[in-house]
Each structure stands twice: as C-alpha cells, then as structure tokens.
Design a protein around this motif. Structure first.
Motif, PDB file in Angstrom:
ATOM      1  N   ALA A  45      -3.360   6.452  -5.249  1.00 57.22           N
ATOM      2  CA  ALA A  45      -3.113   7.064  -3.930  1.00 57.22           C
ATOM      3  C   ALA A  45      -3.320   8.583  -3.957  1.00 57.22           C
ATOM      4  O   ALA A  45      -3.732   9.180  -2.961  1.00 57.22           O
ATOM      5  CB  ALA A  45      -1.703   6.737  -3.458  1.00 57.22           C
ATOM      6  N   LEU A  74       3.415  12.768  -3.790  1.00 58.44           N
ATOM      7  CA  LEU A  74       3.227  12.161  -5.112  1.00 58.44           C
ATOM      8  C   LEU A  74       2.428  13.074  -6.040  1.00 58.44           C
ATOM      9  O   LEU A  74       1.497  13.755  -5.592  1.00 58.44           O
ATOM     10  CB  LEU A  74       2.498  10.825  -4.976  1.00 58.44           C
ATOM     11  CG  LEU A  74       3.372   9.640  -4.570  1.00 58.44           C
ATOM     12  CD1 LEU A  74       2.496   8.467  -4.141  1.00 58.44           C
ATOM     13  CD2 LEU A  74       4.292   9.228  -5.723  1.00 58.44           C
ATOM     14  N   ARG A 113       9.618   5.094  -2.144  1.00 58.39           N
ATOM     15  CA  ARG A 113       8.395   5.795  -1.719  1.00 58.39           C
ATOM     16  C   ARG A 113       8.651   7.294  -1.641  1.00 58.39           C
ATOM     17  O   ARG A 113       9.788   7.724  -1.450  1.00 58.39           O
ATOM     18  CB  ARG A 113       7.925   5.267  -0.368  1.00 58.39           C
ATOM     19  CG  ARG A 113       7.509   3.799  -0.379  1.00 58.39           C
ATOM     20  CD  ARG A 113       6.142   3.599  -1.007  1.00 58.39           C
ATOM     21  NE  ARG A 113       5.882   2.208  -1.322  1.00 58.39           N
ATOM     22  CZ  ARG A 113       5.422   1.297  -0.466  1.00 58.39           C
ATOM     23  NH1 ARG A 113       5.164   1.624   0.780  1.00 58.39           N
ATOM     24  NH2 ARG A 113       5.206   0.052  -0.859  1.00 58.39           N
ATOM     25  N   ARG A 126      -0.817   2.105  -8.526  1.00 56.95           N
ATOM     26  CA  ARG A 126      -1.076   2.296  -7.088  1.00 56.95           C
ATOM     27  C   ARG A 126      -0.809   3.744  -6.688  1.00 56.95           C
ATOM     28  O   ARG A 126      -1.527   4.330  -5.890  1.00 56.95           O
ATOM     29  CB  ARG A 126      -0.172   1.358  -6.264  1.00 56.95           C
ATOM     30  CG  ARG A 126      -0.768  -0.033  -6.059  1.00 56.95           C
ATOM     31  CD  ARG A 126       0.164  -0.879  -5.202  1.00 56.95           C
ATOM     32  NE  ARG A 126       1.342  -1.278  -5.933  1.00 56.95           N
ATOM     33  CZ  ARG A 126       2.588  -1.257  -5.448  1.00 56.95           C
ATOM     34  NH1 ARG A 126       2.831  -0.823  -4.231  1.00 56.95           N
ATOM     35  NH2 ARG A 126       3.593  -1.663  -6.180  1.00 56.95           N
ATOM     36  N   GLU A 127       0.254   4.326  -7.277  1.00 53.91           N
ATOM     37  CA  GLU A 127       0.574   5.719  -6.931  1.00 53.91           C
ATOM     38  C   GLU A 127      -0.484   6.674  -7.481  1.00 53.91           C
ATOM     39  O   GLU A 127      -0.893   7.624  -6.803  1.00 53.91           O
ATOM     40  CB  GLU A 127       1.961   6.085  -7.457  1.00 53.91           C
ATOM     41  CG  GLU A 127       3.068   5.405  -6.656  1.00 53.91           C
ATOM     42  CD  GLU A 127       4.485   5.782  -7.088  1.00 53.91           C
ATOM     43  OE1 GLU A 127       5.422   5.393  -6.389  1.00 53.91           O
ATOM     44  OE2 GLU A 127       4.636   6.455  -8.132  1.00 53.91           O
ATOM     45  N   GLU A 129       0.846  -1.201   0.000  1.00 57.24           N
ATOM     46  CA  GLU A 129       0.000   0.000   0.000  1.00 57.24           C
ATOM     47  C   GLU A 129       0.882   1.252   0.000  1.00 57.24           C
ATOM     48  O   GLU A 129       1.845   1.341   0.760  1.00 57.24           O
ATOM     49  CB  GLU A 129      -0.911  -0.001   1.229  1.00 57.24           C
ATOM     50  CG  GLU A 129      -2.013   1.016   1.087  1.00 57.24           C
ATOM     51  CD  GLU A 129      -2.837   1.145   2.370  1.00 57.24           C
ATOM     52  OE1 GLU A 129      -3.355   2.244   2.616  1.00 57.24           O
ATOM     53  OE2 GLU A 129      -2.910   0.151   3.111  1.00 57.24           O
ATOM     54  N   ILE A 130       0.554   2.181  -0.861  1.00 54.54           N
ATOM     55  CA  ILE A 130       1.337   3.421  -0.953  1.00 54.54           C
ATOM     56  C   ILE A 130       0.923   4.366   0.176  1.00 54.54           C
ATOM     57  O   ILE A 130      -0.244   4.743   0.278  1.00 54.54           O
ATOM     58  CB  ILE A 130       1.085   4.114  -2.314  1.00 54.54           C
ATOM     59  CG1 ILE A 130       1.455   3.199  -3.483  1.00 54.54           C
ATOM     60  CG2 ILE A 130       1.800   5.463  -2.388  1.00 54.54           C
ATOM     61  CD1 ILE A 130       2.925   2.877  -3.601  1.00 54.54           C
ATOM     62  N   THR A 131       1.899   4.716   1.027  1.00 58.23           N
ATOM     63  CA  THR A 131       1.622   5.737   2.045  1.00 58.23           C
ATOM     64  C   THR A 131       2.596   6.884   1.808  1.00 58.23           C
ATOM     65  O   THR A 131       3.716   6.680   1.357  1.00 58.23           O
ATOM     66  CB  THR A 131       1.859   5.188   3.470  1.00 58.23           C
ATOM     67  OG1 THR A 131       3.191   4.681   3.536  1.00 58.23           O
ATOM     68  CG2 THR A 131       0.883   4.085   3.812  1.00 58.23           C
ATOM     69  N   GLN A 132       2.140   8.096   2.084  1.00 60.17           N
ATOM     70  CA  GLN A 132       3.001   9.260   1.855  1.00 60.17           C
ATOM     71  C   GLN A 132       3.477   9.849   3.183  1.00 60.17           C
ATOM     72  O   GLN A 132       3.953  10.976   3.239  1.00 60.17           O
ATOM     73  CB  GLN A 132       2.261  10.298   1.006  1.00 60.17           C
ATOM     74  CG  GLN A 132       1.864   9.727  -0.364  1.00 60.17           C
ATOM     75  CD  GLN A 132       1.166  10.748  -1.252  1.00 60.17           C
ATOM     76  OE1 GLN A 132       1.767  11.745  -1.645  1.00 60.17           O
ATOM     77  NE2 GLN A 132      -0.095  10.515  -1.543  1.00 60.17           N
ATOM     78  N   LYS A 158       2.975  -0.465  -9.703  1.00 60.33           N
ATOM     79  CA  LYS A 158       3.352   0.642  -8.814  1.00 60.33           C
ATOM     80  C   LYS A 158       2.843   1.978  -9.366  1.00 60.33           C
ATOM     81  O   LYS A 158       2.315   2.816  -8.632  1.00 60.33           O
ATOM     82  CB  LYS A 158       4.866   0.705  -8.612  1.00 60.33           C
ATOM     83  CG  LYS A 158       5.262   1.790  -7.615  1.00 60.33           C
ATOM     84  CD  LYS A 158       6.635   1.574  -7.048  1.00 60.33           C
ATOM     85  CE  LYS A 158       6.910   2.476  -5.851  1.00 60.33           C
ATOM     86  NZ  LYS A 158       7.403   3.808  -6.205  1.00 60.33           N
ATOM     87  N   GLU A 182      10.813  -1.010  -2.201  1.00 52.84           N
ATOM     88  CA  GLU A 182      10.151  -0.069  -3.113  1.00 52.84           C
ATOM     89  C   GLU A 182      10.540   1.350  -2.741  1.00 52.84           C
ATOM     90  O   GLU A 182      10.681   1.662  -1.557  1.00 52.84           O
ATOM     91  CB  GLU A 182       8.624  -0.203  -3.004  1.00 52.84           C
ATOM     92  CG  GLU A 182       8.045  -0.976  -4.139  1.00 52.84           C
ATOM     93  CD  GLU A 182       6.525  -0.978  -4.188  1.00 52.84           C
ATOM     94  OE1 GLU A 182       6.015  -1.646  -5.080  1.00 52.84           O
ATOM     95  OE2 GLU A 182       5.844  -0.333  -3.364  1.00 52.84           O
TER      96      GLU A 182
END
Ligand SMILES: Cc1ncc(COP(=O)(O)O)c(C=O)c1O
Ligand SMILES: [Zn+2]
Length: 423
Positions: free
Chosen positions: A268, A53, A49, A264-265, A5-8, A261, A47
């Motif tokens: 997100a 984004l 991150r 997913r980004e 899961e993409i978290t920022q 990826k 990955e």
C-alpha cells in the motif's frame, strides 16, 4: 465481499490515526475506547488500520524511542513503545546442508525460538499487553497450546497484571507449563482440547472477566506482523532480494494472517510491488489440518475438526480462528498449504538440529512441509525460501529426547569409559 484492502483514509472513529476495521462488513471502530475483539455488527474479524503507514526508510528512524527488535517498527504499530523484554530481531540462519538436500536456490531459517520466552508469541504480547494497559484492564487471559501462555505470563507479570491461562490437560509440553508457572500465572487445566479452551476464554472475556490475548485480538497480530517486516529487511540486506516464499507452521493461523497484513501494508505504501510479495505457504500436521483441507477444497471458510491429534502439540488446533484473514493470504500471494506426518516432523526436527538449530516439533513442520512440496514439484529448484521456526527446542524437552540420541550410563572411571566407547 471482504475488506482486506489497506486504505489510509482516516474515519471519524480513529484516535491518533489508528482505528479498527471489520474485514467482513467494513465497519470502523475506535481502537481503545471500549473493548471488542470482533465486529459489533457482524462478529467479523477486526484489523488495525493506520492513517500514515511507513516504508522501509522510516523503520528505526525515531531516535526518541527505544528501537530494538519489534519496536524498531513502531511506525507500523499502534504505540511507540510497549511492555518489552525485549523481543524480535531473531536470527535468519543459513542451513547449507538442508538447502542442498531439499534442493532450492536459497534456504534461510528465521528462528523465532530465539525470542525472550522462546517463541514468536512475544512479538504479539509486547503490543497486546501495551494495549491492555491503554484500555485499562487488570486481568489478562488466554487459551493456549502452551507458548501463548508462557509469553502472556511473562509479559503480564512484567506489566504487574494478573494472568489466567487455560490449557488442554495433558497436551502441553513441559517447558511451557514451567514458564507459566514460574511467572506466576493462574493455570487452569481444562478437560478438553485447545479449541474448547478458546471457546471458554472467549465467554469469560465477553462477560468482562478478563482481557483476551489470543490472536483473535487484532493488536497481537500487529506485533507478529514484524516477523514479515524483519524477514524482508534481513533477506534484502543479506541476499540482495526479497524471498519468493515463506513457509510456516499453522495453528490458529495468526502468523499467516499477520504476514499477509505486513505485505499488504508494504504494498500500500509502494515499499514493495505486488509481484514481490512472498508466497505464504502454511504447513499443518496431518491429524490437525483444517486449513489444508480448506485450501485443497477451495473453500472460503474452514470446517472445524473436533478431533485433532499430533505430537506437535503447539499446532494441535482444529478451528483456526484467523482463517478468514489467512485463507485469502495464502491464495492471494500464490502460496499453498500442505499436511505432514508426525514422522516427517521428527525427521525435519533432526535435520535442523544437525545444522545446530534446535526447535520444537511444531516449528519443524515448516521444513517438513517444504521438503514435501519440493518433492511434489510444487516448489521449484530456483526458489529463494524462508522457513519460519516458531519455538525453541527446550519448550518440549520430552519430544527432543525422543527424537535424539539416548544417554548411555557408564561407570565413573576413564578406562571403563574408553572401553565403553570402543565396544
Ligand atoms: C511453536 C508454535 N508454532 C506455531 C504455532 C501456530 O501459530 P499460529 O496460531 O499463528 O498459526 C504456535 C501457536 O499456537 C506455536 O506455539
Ligand atoms: Zn462487521
């Protein structure tokens, strides 16, 4: 549990809003302090991150930097500029006869063979070699079925760095060796297949002998992610929609992981909704299909194939190292994976050539796979599909000559030529 899961949320390890996360245990690492390709704790894949984004509106908006091709997407990359030749911005061909014959609503071909060294690998290397400069190394290395070595040789030379490539002896197409050779790489022909070459180059990297630029290196996939970003932008601009499905050849599964990826980004940031993510659909050659096996069997890992064989030498790979990223990519997007025969690959290579699109055998696997999935009813007639063709026809001149028409010797005389044409 995986940490895809993409978290920022920026961890303490971040530098300028960029860090590495292990997809297996969630551990964070600084991006450029120290050299690591996998997690220090559990050896899981890493990955890259970002704390901030971009959405579509942000792409190409920074006028201070060079923004052609891959670097148009610099807001989604760890640097503003890289070692560039330049790369990306490849054509999205219309192939109306193939579209009709295969029977889908829309078929476009994203021809990555139009990159500077003739394959998508350039997108990964423009970022990967930039990172090599940042971490401060002087020898770059890769194992390769050919295209990675061609790209690394060109980008490494450009950066003034030493390049070492390990190739499976006798299994690399002529054009690719010629490229590595002319760009001045040291070429080691290993008495073993690609997977053995990768085992060895990983050992060399672990012993500090070279900086590894295979797709195990998470920064390479950042560059390759731009294939997905470009497809989404081009398809929307020209078709007024996003594609339903992307079909691609699979070797080490780097592109499969990179596309997932990218999507997913985008999700997100709210640039796309989950139901707008194209179904990622992988194609392998029957003699080299561990990913297809894992998808068909419902496994969450792949089992290495020690004996692999296909004329599509670029995807003659029995141990796709990016499988832990790619298998969820195929499954979570509602895609699938399919194996095709070498004969089906050659047929597809000819079909593309009839449309004027010249590709190497591995690339044609995407069309062969789509054809098969359409025949099986897995792909619907109302789908809008993009097939990825990963490498240029001239990469493998022997395969092209074998698939195409034979030259006909004639005397150097017009009447004789006419006689020959009429006979
Ligand atoms: C022409 C071509 N197609 C496909 C692949 C496979 O790509 P990936 O390793 O991203 O699955 C490669 C590289 O190995 C290649 O050179
Ligand atoms: Zn870990």
């Amino acid at each position: 549990m995986s940490y895809l899961e993409i978290t920022q949320e920026e961890p303490a390890e971040a530098t300028d809003g960029v860090w590495l996360t292990c997809i297996e245990c969630g551990e964070h690492f600084p991006p450029f302090a120290g050299i690591r390709y996998t997690c220090d704790e559990c050896e899981g894949l890493l990955e890259v991150r970002y704390a901030d984004l971009p959405t579509f509106a942000d792409f190409g908006d920074d006028e201070s930097a060079f923004h052609g091709g891959v670097w148009r997407y610099s807001d989604a990359l760890p640097f503003d500029e890289g070692v560039s030749l330049p790369e990306g911005d490849t054509p999205l061909h219309n192939v109306p006869r193939l579209e009709d014959e295969i029977g889908v609503e829309r078929l476009r071909v994203k021809h990555e063979g139009m990159n500077p060294t003739g394959s998508f690998k350039d997108r990964g290397m423009t970022v990967g070699v930039r990172v090599a400069q940042a971490v401060g190394v002087d020898r770059l290395a890769c194992a390769s079925t050919g295209n990675t070595s061609a790209a690394l040789s060109a980008y490494g030379s450009r950066a003034g760095l030493e390049v070492l490539v390990l190739l499976p002896a006798g299994k690399v197409a002529a054009g690719k060796i010629a490229q590595a050779s002319l760009h001045g790489a040291r070429i080691l022909e290993v008495d073993g297949n690609f997977d053995r070459c990768l085992d060895i180059v990983k050992d060399l990297a672990d012993r500090g002998e070279a900086y590894l630029l295979n797709s195990l290196n998470p920064f390479r996939l950042e560059g390759q992610k731009t294939i997905g970003l470009e497809i989404m932008e081009q398809f929307m601009a020209e078709e007024g929609d996003f594609p339903d499905r992307i079909v691609l050849p699979v070797g080490n599964a780097g592109n499969t992981a990179a596309l997932y990826k990218a999507f997913r980004e985008l999700e997100a940031t709210g640039a796309i909704d989950e139901d707008q993510i194209p179904k990622i659909t992988g194609v392998q050659a029957e003699g080299s299909a561990p990913m297809v096996e894992a998808i068909e069997e419902g496994w969450d890992h792949i089992e290495r194939w020690d004996d692999v064989e296909t004329k599509a030498t670029a995807i003659r790979i029995g141990n796709p190292v990016n499988a832990p990223k790619a298998l969820p990519g195929v499954r979570e997007t509602g895609g699938t994976a399919v194996a095709v025969t070498d004969a089906e690959i050659t047929d597809a290579q000819r079909s593309l050539a009839e449309e004027g699109v010249g590709v190497e055998p591995a690339s044609a696997a995407s069309i062969a796979g789509l054809r098969k999935l359409r025949e099986e009813g897995v792909v619907d007639t109302d789908e809008q599909v993009v097939c990825l063709t990963t490498g240029h026809l001239l990469k493998d001149p022997d395969a092209a000559a074998e698939a195409g028409t034979d030259p006909e010797p004639v005397p150097a005389d017009t009447d004789d030529v006419l006689d020959h044409l009429r006979s």
